[in-house]
Design an enzyme around this catalytic site. Structure first.
Site, PDB file in Angstrom:
ATOM      1  N   GLU A 121       0.700  -1.200  -0.086  1.00  0.00           N
ATOM      2  CA  GLU A 121      -0.031   0.055   0.074  1.00  0.00           C
ATOM      3  C   GLU A 121       0.873   1.001  -0.154  1.00  0.00           C
ATOM      4  OE1 GLU A 121      -2.259  -0.277   3.571  1.00  0.00           O
ATOM      5  OE2 GLU A 121      -2.634  -2.384   3.387  1.00  0.00           O
ATOM      6  N   LYS A 123       2.411   4.595   1.160  1.00  0.00           N
ATOM      7  CA  LYS A 123       2.414   5.093   2.643  1.00  0.00           C
ATOM      8  C   LYS A 123       2.106   6.651   2.553  1.00  0.00           C
ATOM      9  CE  LYS A 123       5.003   4.912   6.918  1.00  0.00           C
ATOM     10  NZ  LYS A 123       4.925   6.290   7.352  1.00  0.00           N
ATOM     11  N   ASP A 125       1.209  10.435   3.244  1.00  0.00           N
ATOM     12  CA  ASP A 125       2.054  11.191   4.159  1.00  0.00           C
ATOM     13  C   ASP A 125       1.095  12.221   4.755  1.00  0.00           C
ATOM     14  OD1 ASP A 125       3.968  12.406   5.434  1.00  0.00           O
ATOM     15  OD2 ASP A 125       5.247  13.098   3.698  1.00  0.00           O
ATOM     16  N   TYR A 232      -7.274   2.244   5.769  1.00  0.00           N
ATOM     17  CA  TYR A 232      -6.176   1.097   5.487  1.00  0.00           C
ATOM     18  C   TYR A 232      -6.359   0.165   6.548  1.00  0.00           C
ATOM     19  CZ  TYR A 232      -3.106   4.130   7.669  1.00  0.00           C
ATOM     20  OH  TYR A 232      -2.599   5.363   8.390  1.00  0.00           O
ATOM     21  N   LYS A 320      10.666   2.814   3.014  1.00  0.00           N
ATOM     22  CA  LYS A 320      10.495   4.358   2.608  1.00  0.00           C
ATOM     23  C   LYS A 320      11.496   4.732   1.426  1.00  0.00           C
ATOM     24  CE  LYS A 320       9.247   6.924   5.638  1.00  0.00           C
ATOM     25  NZ  LYS A 320       9.676   7.112   7.213  1.00  0.00           N
ATOM     26  N   CYS A 414      19.622  40.343 -21.103  1.00  0.00           N
ATOM     27  CA  CYS A 414      18.852  40.384 -20.038  1.00  0.00           C
ATOM     28  C   CYS A 414      17.233  40.155 -20.176  1.00  0.00           C
ATOM     29  CB  CYS A 414      18.914  41.786 -19.171  1.00  0.00           C
ATOM     30  SG  CYS A 414      17.785  41.825 -17.500  1.00  0.00           S
ATOM     31  N   CYS A 417      15.246  43.310 -18.893  1.00  0.00           N
ATOM     32  CA  CYS A 417      15.350  44.813 -19.627  1.00  0.00           C
ATOM     33  C   CYS A 417      16.025  44.851 -20.942  1.00  0.00           C
ATOM     34  CB  CYS A 417      16.074  45.832 -18.547  1.00  0.00           C
ATOM     35  SG  CYS A 417      17.913  45.525 -18.505  1.00  0.00           S
ATOM     36  N   CYS A 432      23.453  41.394 -16.123  1.00  0.00           N
ATOM     37  CA  CYS A 432      22.902  42.315 -16.909  1.00  0.00           C
ATOM     38  C   CYS A 432      23.634  43.765 -16.745  1.00  0.00           C
ATOM     39  CB  CYS A 432      21.455  42.531 -16.249  1.00  0.00           C
ATOM     40  SG  CYS A 432      20.505  43.995 -16.860  1.00  0.00           S
ATOM     41  N   CYS A 438      17.485  48.737 -15.152  1.00  0.00           N
ATOM     42  CA  CYS A 438      16.731  47.241 -15.412  1.00  0.00           C
ATOM     43  C   CYS A 438      15.711  47.335 -14.362  1.00  0.00           C
ATOM     44  CB  CYS A 438      17.934  46.288 -15.275  1.00  0.00           C
ATOM     45  SG  CYS A 438      17.127  44.633 -14.998  1.00  0.00           S
TER      46      CYS A 438
END
Ligand code: IVH
Length: 701
Positions: A121, A123, A125, A232, A320, A414, A417, A432, A438
Site C-alpha cells: 500500500e 504510505k 504522508d 487502511y 521508505k 537580460c 530589460c 545584466c 533594469c
C-alpha cells in the site's frame, strides 16, 4: 420546484430526506469514484435548498443532514480518547535488500518455506485517524497521539465528506476504521496561496497543512479546509468479517470508505520490487504525497500468529523512499535577475515532497552547470534537498527524456530589460549591464531594502513592491518615505480636498483600504530611525549580508565614518576585520565609488536617521561566546529580533545545528533542526526559557 414558503410540513420532511440522499450520493460519486454526477452549481443548489428548508423547519433537521457535516460546537481544547486497541507505528526500511530480510524473517518466524502474499500500500504522508462506529453510527474520532491516547477530533472528522457517517447494518456492531487524513497537493497549494494573500500561516508541506487543519478547536475551520482520507486498517472490532487485508479493503469500499486504488497484492519479491519502482515513478504525478510503500502480510491468520513487537507489528513494514531525494519534472527554466544584475537560472518543478518539504523550484546555479548536466525543459530530474539549502538538481533521468527536447540556450540579453548580459572572463556568472535602469534590479533592491533584516517594513511585500514600481509609485528607497506625503488626504471633511484629489490615494487601489494604508504609513514612520547594521545591510552592497553589516557597524561606529573611509578607498582597516576578505572589501569600496549609490544614500538620509552603533554586547551573559541556533516559529519576537538579542548577549547565531552548537532555541513547528539537536544531545530551550535565562542574568547584574 416548489417555492419553499409554500411547502407543507410533510412536503418539507419528504424533500429534506430526498436532499440528504441526493447530496450523499453526489458526495460519494465525487469523492469515492472520482466521477461527479452533479456539476458544482447543481450541487450548490441542492445544498442551498436544504439549508433554506431547514431554516424554515428547524425541527425537521435530520440526523444525517448534509448541513451537519459542518461541526458546530467550538471547544476550548481537545478532549482525550484512549484507544481501546493501540495505534501502532511501522518499522522502516530503505532498501529492497532490507525488505527481503523482512520477508525472510516472517517466513522464519512462521517456520515455513511457502510463498507469502503481501498487500503493498502506498504510505500516505498525512496523519492517522481512528473513527469509531457503534451499531453503524459514527460516534467518535481520534488522532493517533502517542498511540495509546489520542485527541478527540470527532467534530472535525465529521466535516470530512469522504468519511461515512453510517455503516450498513451488516457491518460489525463495534467497528473502528483507521486510516490517514491528508491534504491533496492542489488543495495545499490553493490553501497556501489564499493564506499568503491574507497574510496568514503558510504551511511547509501538505502534511503540516493537514495536521493544522484537522487539529482545529473550531471545527468550522476544519470544514473550510479540503481534507481527504484513505482508510487502511482497523482498531477494535466486535466481529471480524474478513480473512485477509484484501478482503478488508473490499469491505471498506463496500461501506463507502475511500481505499487507495494503488493497493496491490504482491506474491513474490520481484513483484514487490516492480510495484515499488512503479510507485516511485508515478509518485510525482500522484495528486497527494506519499513517502514509501507499506507491506502487510495479507493473510490474517498469519498476521495473528506473527503478532507484535513493542510498538510495531511483526507482519508489516514500511519501505521508505530514499530520503531527501525525489524525481520530478522541469516545467520551465526561468532566468532571475538579482539585485546586482546576476542572471540566475531557476528550474520550475512539478511540485514534489522532498524529505517532508514541498519543493517547486531548484537552483541551477549558472549556465555552465546547465551545460554540464545537460538540463532541458521537460526533463525528469532527481532533486535533492540537503539540510536547509535550496533544492538542487542531482541528475537528469535521460532515459525518460522525450524525443526532440531542445537544448537549453542561455540568453545573452537580460530577460527583464533587454540590456546585454555579459560574463567576465574569470566569472561563472553572467550579469545584466542595465544597472538600475533594469526594472528587475531596481525591484530586487527595493525588496531587499524593506526585507525583514533590513528596514522590515510590514505592508511592503514583494507583490506590492512590484506593483508600486510598475506604476511609478516607488522607484528608489527614498520614495518610500515620501509616500504618505504624496498620498494626499482622504479626509472627507478636509477643506483642501480639492487639492488632495491629486495625490496617489493608495487607499483606492485594489486590495487596499484606509486602514491598511494607514498601517503602512505608520510602519514606514516607525523606521525613520534605523540601527546602523540594518541600514548598511539594507543598502544591498554585494556580498554584505547581515553578519557583515554588523561587523562593519561594530568597526566603524557611525555611517559617516564608514562612508568617509570607503569613499577615500581607505581599506586597511576594512580588510583587517576578521570576517571580511579582499573580494568583499573590493565590492564594498566599489559600491561607494558608484555615483548613483551615493545619490541614493544622500536622498535616503534626508528622511532617515541612522543611529550610531554602540557596542552594547553583554559579555558575562550565559550565552556569551556560545553558538545558538533558532528554529521554528517564535511567538514573542521576530527571528531578526531574536538574533539581535542573542548577539547583544554575546552569542554567535548559526543557521544550522552542528556539534559546535551550544543551544537550540525552539519555536513552534520546529522541524529537522530540533530533531538533530536531540540526536546530538544539544541543549534545547523554548523561547520563554531563552528569554528568562537572559532576564535572570540581567537581574543578577
Ligand atoms: S498501517 C499496525 N498503512 O504510517 C499498522 N499505515 O509509520 C498501522 N501510514 O501511523 C499502520 N499509510 O500514519 C498503515 N497504508 C498505510 C499507511 C500507514 C500511511 C502511516 C500511519 C502510521 C504510520 C506508521
Amino acid at each position: 420546484m416548489k417555492n419553499i414558503q409554500e411547502l407543507s410540513r410533510e412536503e418539507a420532511a419528504a424533500e429534506l430526506a430526498e436532499l440528504a440522499a441526493k447530496i450523499a450520493k453526489a458526495d460519494n460519486a465525487y469523492y469515492q469514484n472520482d466521477a461527479p454526477d452533479l456539476t458544482d452549481a447543481e450541487y450548490d443548489v441542492l445544498k442551498h435548498r436544504n439549508a433554506a428548508i431547514e431554516a424554515l423547519f428547524p425541527d425537521l433537521v435530520r440526523e444525517d443532514s448534509p448541513s451537519k457535516r459542518v461541526g458546530a460546537a467550538v471547544q476550548s481544547r481537545f478532549g482525550k480518547i484512549e484507544h481501546r486497541f493501540p495505534m501502532l507505528s511501522l518499522g522502516d526500511v530503505f532498501s529492497l535488500a532490507e525488505v527481503e530480510d523482512f520477508i525472510l524473517g516472517v517466513k522464519r518466524f512462521l517456520n515455513t518455506s511457502e510463498n507469502i502474499a503481501f498487500m503493498a500500500e502506498p504510505k500516505i504522508d498525512g496523519l492517522s485517524f481512528s473513527a469509531r462506529y457503534e451499531y453503524g453510527e459514527f460516534v467518535s474520532g481520534a488522532t493517533r497521539g502517542d498511540g495509546v491516547t489520542g485527541e478527540d477530533i470527532t467534530e472535525n472528522l465529521k466535516t470530512i465528506k469522504q468519511l461515512p457517517r453510517r455503516l450498513p447494518a451488516t457491518a460489525p456492531r463495534i467497528m473502528e476504521v483507521r486510516g490517514e487524513v491528508y491534504m491533496a497537493k492542489k488543495d495545499f497549494f490553493a490553501l497556501n496561496e489564499k493564506n499568503m494573500a491574507e497574510k496568514k500561516k503558510v504551511f511547509a508541506n501538505p502534511r503540516n497543512a493537514a495536521a493544522g487543519s484537522l487539529r482545529q478547536l473550531n471545527p468550522q475551520i476544519t470544514a473550510e479546509r479540503k481534507l481527504s482520507i484513505w482508510a487502511y486498517t482497523w482498531g477494535e472490532v466486535s466481529e471480524r468479517q474478513w480473512n485477509t487485508q484484501e478482503d478488508f479493503f473490499a469491505k471498506l469500499h463496500e461501506w463507502g470508505f475511500p481505499t487507495n486504488p494503488l493497493n496491490k497484492v504482491c506474491s513474490s519479491l520481484s513483484e514487490v520490487e516492480n510495484n515499488f519502482n512503479h510507485i516511485m515513478e508515478i509518485r510525482a504525478d500522484l495528486p497527494y504525497d506519499i513517502d514509501g510503500v507499506v507491506y502487510k502480510v495479507n493473510d490474517l491468520n498469519l498476521q495473528d500468529r506473527l503478532g507484535f513487537l513493542t510498538r510495531t507489528p511483526r507482519w508489516a513494514i514500511a519501505h521508505k523512499f530514499p530520503a531527501e531525494q525525489a524525481i520530478t519534472r522541469i516545467n520551465n527554466i526561468r532566468i532571475q535577475v538579482g539585485r546586482t544584475g546576476a542572471l540566475t537560472p531557476v528550474a520550475d518543478l512539478e511540485p514534489i515532497n522532498v524529505g517532508g518539504v514541498m519543493v517547486s523550484h531548484a537552483t541551477l546555479h549558472n549556465e555552465d552547470e546547465i551545460k554540464r548536466k545537460d538540463i532541458r525543459i521537460g526533463d525528469m530530474v532527481v532533486v535533492q534537498r540537503a539540510g536547509d539549502v535550496i533544492p538542487q538538481i542531482v541528475e537528469v533521468k535521460k532515459e525518460h527524456r522525450p524525443a526532440g527536447l531542445p537544448e537549453f540556450v542561455f540568453p545573452d540579453k537580460c530577460p527583464e530589460c533587454g540590456a546585454h548580459a555579459v560574463r567576465e572572463e574569470d566569472e561563472a556568472i553572467r550579469r545584466c549591464t542595465g544597472g538600475l535602469t533594469c526594472p528587475a534590479q531596481a525591484k530586487e533592491r527595493l525588496k531587499h531594502f524593506v526585507s525583514k533584516d533590513a528596514f522590515d517594513i510590514v505592508g511592503l511585500g514583494n507583490k506590492v513592491i512590484e506593483e508600486f514600481y510598475d506604476d511609478g509609485i516607488l522607484k528608489n528607497p527614498a520614495d518610500i518615505f515620501t509616500l504618505e506625503e504624496r498620498n494626499g488626504t482622504d479626509n472627507e471633511y478636509d477643506l483642501f480636498a480639492v487639492f488632495s484629489a491629486e495625490g496617489l490615494h493608495l487607499e483606492k487601489r485594489e486590495g487596499w483600504g484606509k486602514l491598511s494604508v494607514n498601517n503602512l504609513f505608520a510602519a514606514i514612520r516607525n523606521r525613520r530611525n534605523i540601527s546602523l547594521p540594518r541600514f548598511i545591510y539594507a543598502l544591498g552592497i554585494p556580498q554584505v549580508g547581515s553578519a557583515t553589516a554588523l561587523l562593519l557597524a561594530k568597526n566603524y561606529g557611525s555611517f559617516d565614518n564608514l562612508q568617509k573611509e570607503m569613499c577615500a578607498a581607505e581599506t586597511a582597516k576594512l580588510v583587517a576585520i576578521d570576517g571580511i576578505g579582499g573580494e568583499m572589501g573590493n565590492d564594498i569600496v566599489a559600491f561607494f565609488a558608484e555615483e548613483h549609490n551615493l545619490k541614493v544614500i544622500e536622498n535616503l538620509r534626508k528622511y532617515v536617521t541612522v543611529e550610531d552603533y554602540e557596542n552594547a554586547e553583554i559579555s558575562d551573559s550565559p550565552i556569551s561566546g556560545k553558538t545558538v541556533v533558532f528554529t521554528g516559529t517564535l511567538e514573542k519576537m521576530t527571528r531578526a529580533e531574536a538574533k539581535a538579542l542573542a548577539q547583544k548577549y554575546g552569542a554567535k547565531v548559526a543557521g544550522s545545528v552542528s556539534t559546535h552548537t551550544d543551544y537550540v532555541i525552539m519555536g513552534t513547528d520546529a522541524g529537522s533542526k530540533a530533531k538533530k539537536a536531540e540526536e546530538l544531545g544539544i541543549k534545547v530551550l523554548s523561547e520563554t526559557e531563552f528569554v528568562e535565562m537572559l532576564q535572570q542574568n540581567q537581574s543578577e547584574e
